[in-house]
Design an enzyme around this catalytic site. Structure first.
Site, mmCIF file in Angstrom:
data_model
loop_
_atom_site.group_PDB
_atom_site.id
_atom_site.type_symbol
_atom_site.label_atom_id
_atom_site.label_comp_id
_atom_site.label_asym_id
_atom_site.label_seq_id
_atom_site.Cartn_x
_atom_site.Cartn_y
_atom_site.Cartn_z
ATOM 1 N N CYS A 81 9.434 31.080 8.774
ATOM 2 C CA CYS A 81 10.090 32.374 8.922
ATOM 3 C C CYS A 81 9.054 33.494 8.931
ATOM 4 C CB CYS A 81 11.103 32.656 7.816
ATOM 5 S SG CYS A 81 12.518 31.578 7.847
ATOM 6 N N ARG A 113 3.491 30.490 12.399
ATOM 7 C CA ARG A 113 4.069 30.085 11.118
ATOM 8 C C ARG A 113 5.132 28.998 11.296
ATOM 9 N NH1 ARG A 113 3.384 33.895 7.059
ATOM 10 N NH2 ARG A 113 5.377 33.391 6.116
ATOM 11 N N TRP A 149 12.962 29.629 10.751
ATOM 12 C CA TRP A 149 12.760 28.180 10.664
ATOM 13 C C TRP A 149 13.954 27.663 9.874
ATOM 14 C CZ3 TRP A 149 12.027 24.266 7.065
ATOM 15 C CH2 TRP A 149 11.372 23.105 7.524
ATOM 16 N N ASN A 178 13.066 35.812 4.346
ATOM 17 C CA ASN A 178 12.298 34.564 4.292
ATOM 18 C C ASN A 178 12.435 34.033 2.865
ATOM 19 O OD1 ASN A 178 10.394 32.530 4.344
ATOM 20 N ND2 ASN A 178 8.624 33.899 4.454
ATOM 21 N N GLY A 179 12.802 32.758 2.724
ATOM 22 C CA GLY A 179 12.977 32.188 1.377
ATOM 23 C C GLY A 179 14.323 31.504 1.300
ATOM 24 N N GLU A 209 -6.234 11.830 5.678
ATOM 25 C CA GLU A 209 -6.270 13.088 6.426
ATOM 26 C C GLU A 209 -6.320 12.828 7.945
ATOM 27 O OE1 GLU A 209 -5.597 16.029 5.900
ATOM 28 O OE2 GLU A 209 -6.660 17.232 7.378
ATOM 29 N N LYS A 244 -3.505 14.153 10.528
ATOM 30 C CA LYS A 244 -3.804 14.981 11.706
ATOM 31 C C LYS A 244 -3.163 14.371 12.941
ATOM 32 C CE LYS A 244 -4.708 17.916 10.286
ATOM 33 N NZ LYS A 244 -4.943 18.281 8.939
ATOM 34 N N GLU A 285 0.840 14.558 12.874
ATOM 35 C CA GLU A 285 1.506 15.858 12.960
ATOM 36 C C GLU A 285 1.391 16.502 14.336
ATOM 37 O OE1 GLU A 285 0.321 18.863 10.124
ATOM 38 O OE2 GLU A 285 -1.783 18.368 10.299
ATOM 39 N N HIS A 324 -3.114 -6.159 1.161
ATOM 40 C CA HIS A 324 -1.910 -6.215 0.326
ATOM 41 C C HIS A 324 -0.663 -5.788 1.103
ATOM 42 C CE1 HIS A 324 -4.379 -7.037 -3.148
ATOM 43 N NE2 HIS A 324 -5.171 -6.045 -2.786
ATOM 44 N N LYS A 362 3.445 26.554 9.407
ATOM 45 C CA LYS A 362 2.083 26.685 8.889
ATOM 46 C C LYS A 362 2.083 26.816 7.370
ATOM 47 C CE LYS A 362 -2.369 27.123 9.039
ATOM 48 N NZ LYS A 362 -3.101 25.848 9.102
#
Ligand code: AGP
Length: 609
Positions: free
Chosen positions: A2, A27, A74, A100-101, A482, A486, A489, A505, A604
């Site tokens: 948002c 964002r 969003w 926003n929230g 990581e 990457k 996403e 395992h 973001k």
């Protein structure tokens, strides 16, 4: 997640609002809307999809008026749709709210208001507009109505409110979500992020939680929620407009990957004492003795920042000999962690606005732990919530996939480990040696970046794969996680990261001739072990991509592809092995036609739980 923009000034608001929204696109959002005050009425448009769709649909608002608010949404409560997009209105459509929230008690409030008010959306935000309407009828002043409405809200919010009958006022309030005020020449801005107005002013007023700002042509007035005046200094921003552009790169992500040599230098800047072989942080001055004596350090973070925390665990334990736990902030906050004044908690966050990380550090502070933030955004909520904040100094990171912030986080953690180690276990010569190796890193990263074409070739071979496995050990195990994050996403390929020895395992069952496996295998103290893991994959016909040091040919026969990185000391290898993994994800995503900078469903900064 948002984005809010508001403009009040001498010019038509619409172009500022749309341009502000464009700068907040990174964002993450799925719909957008704008409202401008025009002659005691509100003119609004809302659309699903990109800001450009809104800009076209709302072109007739261009000359409507000089005050307005806009929003990118969003979706949380209710699907992305025109009725659910912000701004939201009261029954008379004379009050408009962007938010926003999350309003946690919105369903109770909605029930309370349902008899007298007509709700048009499924959102939590709409109750705010109706609450303000309710209090405005009784009171007559927008400011006091907003104040009373805020007293009813539970949850987190940054919001901006306008009212057709007070056409020269914007009221903004902050509680747990980011909001900044820009002060220009006879014009004022309110935004989730300075990027929305940086073109027009560098003068910023940071609101804290529990504060309201009333913007009128006479200025910006800040009070707390109980209407007590708050004195806030206007701060000049150090960010330049160019830092918010792509500077000739096709994507922000690629620009940010290539910025990393500079990022390392900026994170090191003014923190090294070569003579003493140590590092220091001015922000830690008072807290340092407490960290030195701490019985344990707990690191809390999410996503990429959590992976940085895992590398930090290895660094702090190896150098400073302090036990370290690394926790997902979202789990930590809900399990009543055993913490007290003898503990130190480090929160890591690029944005400084991640809701779970903020909640975790607030919980730790309540329990008496000393709380340090490692953060990239000055004036963020994290910077306000910690006892001390260590700046990453990476500059604005716009690509949703975090790259340069990760490198900066690793540098800051390493410097912290060095500073602590020099007071506990490490002698001056060892410290000087580490600093020498550190100062060589930017050049070594440049060297890896110069071989981008080799990574592109690998991407061309594997971009149609449906799955990827990333394996590493020791300092490079977190980079396996990581690298996989990457890739998934931005390319939407299913990827998993594992400690290499864990493969047998379970994940080894996945290996066949169609499975690319990326091994992180610099010649460190686990190298011989990881060679055996490579053999195990080879025996099952997996496709092997190995990242190892220059001069090592021990993996050549086993690997389908070898990416070489310059040699460095073991604790610094993650700062090099991550670079080809970022490039690989970038190229694969591009080859698959994905939107690298704004991947689907992602934001973001994740400002909701
Ligand atoms: C990174 O590529 C991700 N987009 C995400 O995991 C991110 O690292 C996470 O949301 C935490 O963000 P923060 O560092 O701003 O707290």
């Amino acid at each position: 997640m948002c984005g809010i923009v508001g403009y009040l000034g001498k010019n038509n608001a619409f172009p500022y609002l749309i341009d502000g929204l464009r700068h907040l696109e990174y964002r993450g959002y799925d719909s957008a809307g704008v409202t401008v005050v025009a002659k005691r009425s509100l003119c609004s448009r809302k659309t699903v999809g990109k800001v450009e769709v809104l800009a076209e649909a709302a072109e007739d608002l261009r000359d409507c008026g000089t005050v307005g608010i806009a929003h990118t949404r969003w979706a949380t409560h209710g699907e992305p749709s025109v009725p659910n997009a912000h701004p939201h209105f009261d029954c008379t459509e004379s009050i408009a709210v962007v938010h926003n929230g999350i309003i946690e008690n919105y369903s109770q409030l909605k029930k309370r208001l349902a008899d007298k008010h007509r709700f048009l959306s499924e959102t939590d935000t709409e109750v705010i507009a109706h609450l303000v309407e309710e209090y405005l009828i009784a009171d007559g002043s927008l400011e006091s109505a907003v104040q009373q409405a805020l007293a009813d809200l539970q949850g987190t919010y940054a919001l901006a409110v306008i009212f057709a009958y007070e056409p020269e006022t914007i009221i903004a309030a902050r509680q747990g979500s980011p909001l900044v005020i820009g002060i220009g020449e006879e014009e004022y801005f309110v935004a989730s992020d300075v990027a929305a107005f940086l073109k027009h002013t560098h003068n910023v007023l940071h609101l804290s939680d529990g504060e309201i700002c009333v913007l009128t042509p006479d200025g910006a007035r800040v009070t707390d929620f109980d209407n007590r005046p708050v004195l806030r200094d206007i701060m000049p921003l150090a960010i330049e407009q160019e830092e918010l552009g792509k500077n000739g790169f096709p994507h922000f992500m690629l620009k940010e990957i290539f910025e990393q040599p500079k990022t390392i230098e900026k994170a090191l800047c003014e923190r090294l004492d070569e003579g003493e072989g140590t590092a220091s942080f001015s922000a830690l001055h008072d807290l340092f003795p407490r960290i030195l004596e701490s019985r344990r350090i707990t690191i809390v973070a999410c996503g990429t920042s959590w992976h940085a925390g895992l590398v930090g665990e290895y660094m702090l334990e190896q150098y400073a000999h302090i036990p370290v736990d690394v926790e997902y902030a979202s789990e930590f906050r809900y399990r009543d962690p055993l913490l007290g004044p003898g503990d130190v908690v480090i929160g890591i966050s690029q944005s400084g606005e991640t809701a779970d990380t903020l909640a975790a550090i607030r919980e730790a502070r309540c329990k008496g732990a000393a709380v340090i933030g490692i953060c990239n955004v000055p004036g963020s909520s994290m910077a306000q919530a910690c006892d001390a904040t260590l700046a990453m100094n990476a500059g604005p990171e716009i690509g949703v996939a975090s790259t340069k912030a990760y490198i900066a986080q690793l540098v800051v953690l390493l410097l912290l480990a060095l500073a602590l180690a020099r007071k506990r276990t490490m002698n001056r010569e060892e410290g000087q040696w580490l600093i020498r190796e550190l100062s060589l890193l930017p050049g070594k990263v440049e060297h890896i970046l110069a071989d981008d074409a080799a990574v592109l070739k690998i991407a061309e071979e594997f971009h149609a794969s449906q799955h990827f496995l990333y394996l590493g050990r020791g300092f490079n195990f977190p980079n396996a996680l990581e690298g996989a994050l990457k890739l998934k996403e931005i390319s939407y390929i299913h990827a998993e990261g594992y400690p290499a020895a864990e493969m047998k395992h379970g994940p080894i069952a996945l290996i066949d001739a169609n499975m690319p496996v990326v091994f992180l295998a610099p010649r460190d103290h686990t190298y011989e072990k990881i060679l055996s893991n490579i053999q195990e994959v080879k025996a099952r016909k997996g496709k092997i991509i190995t990242v190892t040091d220059e001069g090592n040919h021990g993996v050549d026969e086993l690997s389908d592809h070898v990416i070489r990185i310059p040699q460095t000391i073991e604790p610094l290898t993650p700062l090099l092995t991550i670079i080809p993994l970022q490039l690989l994800a970038y190229h694969i995503a591009l080859l698959r036609g994905c939107n690298v900078d704004q991947p689907r469903n992602l934001a973001k900064s994740v400002t909701v739980e």
